[in-house]
Design an enzyme around this catalytic site. Sequence first.
Site, PDB file in Angstrom:
ATOM      1  N   ARG A 115       0.795  -1.226   0.000  1.00 36.41           N
ATOM      2  CA  ARG A 115       0.000   0.000   0.000  1.00 36.41           C
ATOM      3  C   ARG A 115       0.830   1.280   0.000  1.00 36.41           C
ATOM      4  O   ARG A 115       0.326   2.353  -0.292  1.00 36.41           O
ATOM      5  CB  ARG A 115      -0.935   0.003   1.216  1.00 36.41           C
ATOM      6  CG  ARG A 115      -2.165  -0.858   1.008  1.00 36.41           C
ATOM      7  CD  ARG A 115      -3.078  -0.778   2.191  1.00 36.41           C
ATOM      8  NE  ARG A 115      -2.356  -1.070   3.431  1.00 36.41           N
ATOM      9  CZ  ARG A 115      -2.900  -1.065   4.621  1.00 36.41           C
ATOM     10  NH1 ARG A 115      -4.164  -0.771   4.762  1.00 36.41           N
ATOM     11  NH2 ARG A 115      -2.194  -1.365   5.689  1.00 36.41           N
ATOM     12  N   LYS A 144       2.399 -18.878   6.703  1.00 32.39           N
ATOM     13  CA  LYS A 144       1.728 -19.256   7.941  1.00 32.39           C
ATOM     14  C   LYS A 144       1.313 -17.985   8.670  1.00 32.39           C
ATOM     15  O   LYS A 144       1.933 -16.949   8.401  1.00 32.39           O
ATOM     16  CB  LYS A 144       2.642 -20.117   8.787  1.00 32.39           C
ATOM     17  CG  LYS A 144       3.648 -19.347   9.660  1.00 32.39           C
ATOM     18  CD  LYS A 144       4.291 -20.240  10.680  1.00 32.39           C
ATOM     19  CE  LYS A 144       4.610 -19.453  11.909  1.00 32.39           C
ATOM     20  NZ  LYS A 144       5.416 -20.096  12.889  1.00 32.39           N
ATOM     21  N   HIS A 178       8.564 -23.032   6.377  1.00 28.63           N
ATOM     22  CA  HIS A 178       9.968 -22.886   5.973  1.00 28.63           C
ATOM     23  C   HIS A 178      10.861 -23.970   6.574  1.00 28.63           C
ATOM     24  O   HIS A 178      11.964 -24.197   6.092  1.00 28.63           O
ATOM     25  CB  HIS A 178      10.494 -21.477   6.262  1.00 28.63           C
ATOM     26  CG  HIS A 178      10.658 -21.171   7.706  1.00 28.63           C
ATOM     27  ND1 HIS A 178       9.657 -20.651   8.457  1.00 28.63           N
ATOM     28  CD2 HIS A 178      11.709 -21.328   8.523  1.00 28.63           C
ATOM     29  CE1 HIS A 178      10.083 -20.496   9.688  1.00 28.63           C
ATOM     30  NE2 HIS A 178      11.325 -20.898   9.766  1.00 28.63           N
ATOM     31  N   LYS A 209      14.575 -26.530   4.821  1.00 24.08           N
ATOM     32  CA  LYS A 209      15.938 -26.659   5.360  1.00 24.08           C
ATOM     33  C   LYS A 209      16.648 -27.861   4.749  1.00 24.08           C
ATOM     34  O   LYS A 209      16.049 -28.917   4.566  1.00 24.08           O
ATOM     35  CB  LYS A 209      15.882 -26.805   6.890  1.00 24.08           C
ATOM     36  CG  LYS A 209      15.515 -25.505   7.578  1.00 24.08           C
ATOM     37  CD  LYS A 209      15.516 -25.674   9.079  1.00 24.08           C
ATOM     38  CE  LYS A 209      15.035 -24.422   9.780  1.00 24.08           C
ATOM     39  NZ  LYS A 209      15.987 -23.316   9.724  1.00 24.08           N
ATOM     40  N   GLU A 263      13.976 -21.833  21.261  1.00 22.05           N
ATOM     41  CA  GLU A 263      14.375 -20.472  20.892  1.00 22.05           C
ATOM     42  C   GLU A 263      14.872 -19.753  22.143  1.00 22.05           C
ATOM     43  O   GLU A 263      14.423 -20.065  23.257  1.00 22.05           O
ATOM     44  CB  GLU A 263      13.181 -19.697  20.339  1.00 22.05           C
ATOM     45  CG  GLU A 263      12.623 -20.274  19.057  1.00 22.05           C
ATOM     46  CD  GLU A 263      11.385 -19.512  18.593  1.00 22.05           C
ATOM     47  OE1 GLU A 263      11.511 -18.703  17.681  1.00 22.05           O
ATOM     48  OE2 GLU A 263      10.307 -19.716  19.184  1.00 22.05           O
ATOM     49  N   ASP A 287       1.497 -21.872  17.099  1.00 23.87           N
ATOM     50  CA  ASP A 287       2.549 -21.179  16.370  1.00 23.87           C
ATOM     51  C   ASP A 287       3.646 -22.121  15.888  1.00 23.87           C
ATOM     52  O   ASP A 287       4.251 -21.884  14.846  1.00 23.87           O
ATOM     53  CB  ASP A 287       3.162 -20.099  17.289  1.00 23.87           C
ATOM     54  CG  ASP A 287       4.038 -19.127  16.536  1.00 23.87           C
ATOM     55  OD1 ASP A 287       3.596 -18.632  15.480  1.00 23.87           O
ATOM     56  OD2 ASP A 287       5.172 -18.867  16.978  1.00 23.87           O
ATOM     57  N   HIS A 320       5.396 -26.676  12.379  1.00 27.01           N
ATOM     58  CA  HIS A 320       6.793 -27.083  12.208  1.00 27.01           C
ATOM     59  C   HIS A 320       7.099 -28.454  12.826  1.00 27.01           C
ATOM     60  O   HIS A 320       7.656 -29.334  12.181  1.00 27.01           O
ATOM     61  CB  HIS A 320       7.741 -26.051  12.830  1.00 27.01           C
ATOM     62  CG  HIS A 320       7.569 -24.675  12.287  1.00 27.01           C
ATOM     63  ND1 HIS A 320       7.355 -24.422  10.952  1.00 27.01           N
ATOM     64  CD2 HIS A 320       7.576 -23.466  12.890  1.00 27.01           C
ATOM     65  CE1 HIS A 320       7.243 -23.120  10.773  1.00 27.01           C
ATOM     66  NE2 HIS A 320       7.372 -22.517  11.935  1.00 27.01           N
ATOM     67  N   LYS A 326       9.973 -20.686  23.973  1.00 24.57           N
ATOM     68  CA  LYS A 326      10.747 -19.445  23.855  1.00 24.57           C
ATOM     69  C   LYS A 326      11.532 -19.211  25.134  1.00 24.57           C
ATOM     70  O   LYS A 326      11.216 -19.765  26.180  1.00 24.57           O
ATOM     71  CB  LYS A 326       9.786 -18.277  23.618  1.00 24.57           C
ATOM     72  CG  LYS A 326       9.100 -18.391  22.264  1.00 24.57           C
ATOM     73  CD  LYS A 326       8.429 -17.120  21.869  1.00 24.57           C
ATOM     74  CE  LYS A 326       7.873 -17.219  20.466  1.00 24.57           C
ATOM     75  NZ  LYS A 326       8.902 -17.246  19.431  1.00 24.57           N
TER      76      LYS A 326
END
Length: 484
Positions: A51, A148, A178, A182, A216, A235, A240, A331
């Site tokens: 935009r 996603k 993704h 890999k 993570e 998530d 994954h 996380k």
Amino acid sequence: MVSRVIPVDPFDLVIFGGTGDLARRKILPGLFRRFCAGQMPESSQIIGAARSDLDDAAYRKMVGDAIAEFGGGRACDSGTLDAFLKTVHYVKTDAKGDGGWAELNDRIQQDRVRAFYFSVGPSLFGDLAERLHRFGLATPQSRIVVEKPFGHDLESAKALNATLAEHFDETQIYRIDHYLGKETVQNLMAVRFGNMLFEPLWNAQYVDHIQITVAETVGVGGRGGYYDKSGAMRDMMQNHLMQLLCLIAMEPPAKFDPDAVRDEKLKVIRALEPVEPHHIVRGQYAPTKNEPGYRDDVDDPKSRTESFIALKCHISNWRWAGTPFYLRTGKRLKARTSEIAVVFKDAPHSIFGVDAGRHRNVLAIRLQPNEGMTLDVTIKEPGPGGMRLLDVPLDMSFAEALGPEAEEAPDAYERLIMDVIRGNQTLFMRGDEVEAAWAWTDPLIAGWQDRNDVPKEYDAGSSGPEDALMLMHRDGRKWREIKV
Ligand code: NAD
């Protein structure tokens, strides 16, 4: 070792959301690297569509800056960048309005592959698909790439699939995960189905258990608002980890062909048993002296969304009956690492006696960092100290085995975008796979919501809540250490 780079045919790629974070961090630098490698022909066109009020020159400047920031230090001279930027264009386009679409249509060339990357929020997917059709941009040569999250639950995923199906055939829809791009993930299939060594042992008779960890170190950061509506289950686990589980557990497909592979993955998801509530552990990272905890990050002191989840599941088929699969992701953990470990059973009888201890083979597949594989084998401890046993890793780091080539290997996004252009859907999720994954996930989420389950707090920089460790300890097993 020299890997072959086979150029793809010239193509046009429209990036809806071409000014966004994903486009700047991954898609555009990835395309540049394919250009440098000689895979993307100079007559291709990359068309940013968003935009913002930009022209070609301003957009090229933005793309050049993004490459400088995220390009990733590979050998490309400035002449190459100039040539790459000549392929870049911009058309101001509104997904929710009719402005820009005719111009976009004029810009795209006829008679070549055209790909439309939906790098925008999922609420715009339907608008984009519908306008691509209405303005005559969708041709049989068109492909759409969707990011996603693909739905929030089974119902929304079905609705999204139905919307896309109104305008595009399943063979034109590329749902990106993704993780599947890999190098190691594809290597997993090569190792399993290209060697005689592993497949005969790849079953409940010889495998004690399989564990998958995606850890993570970062917290939810600026994505708190989005993340709190989603959580680690939606998530990460539903997509994954589930995809990794499918690849490790599936039956050998008859050939390496998109539908043959995806049929086998789908069978794994459909064979997953419901997970017992006491086999699920959810957690939230606690605040530290210097850093906020999960609830501060999402600005909700009562949030019950998990930033960590561990679970034990079973696949009810002949190959895996009785073999537990332990999955965890979270996380703010100890290290950033993704690993699949196949832990084999103990030898049926130890001729070395009880003092030799317990030894078992473990095949560990590292997805990040330092992609590679390790196979722990038991040998005799060197020296004159008698028959003492020791586990040593046979380590295959791709960087070492393949030399500088490994560093030149395309990252996940690069590889997947080239697959879109080539029309190879093997590494993309099919609609029925995504729906099956949600069909397994939804009741688990509904279960903990009904039970008013509150996630356990865990220390930032740890391996997750104590209960997650107990999930395996209770079974006489333990998680592999989360380490780089
Ligand atoms: P972002 O907010 O940074 O960018 C969104 C882009 O969409 C911008 O270019 C914006 O101009 C454009 N846009 C918004 N409304 C529009 C409209 N009406 N018409 C045309 N363009 C419009 O988002 P992002 O982080 O780049 O993420 C894009 C998508 O990719 C999301 O679905 C996200 O969930 C997904 N995703 C992102 C990442 C990531 O690392 N950023 C990773 C995985 C998936």
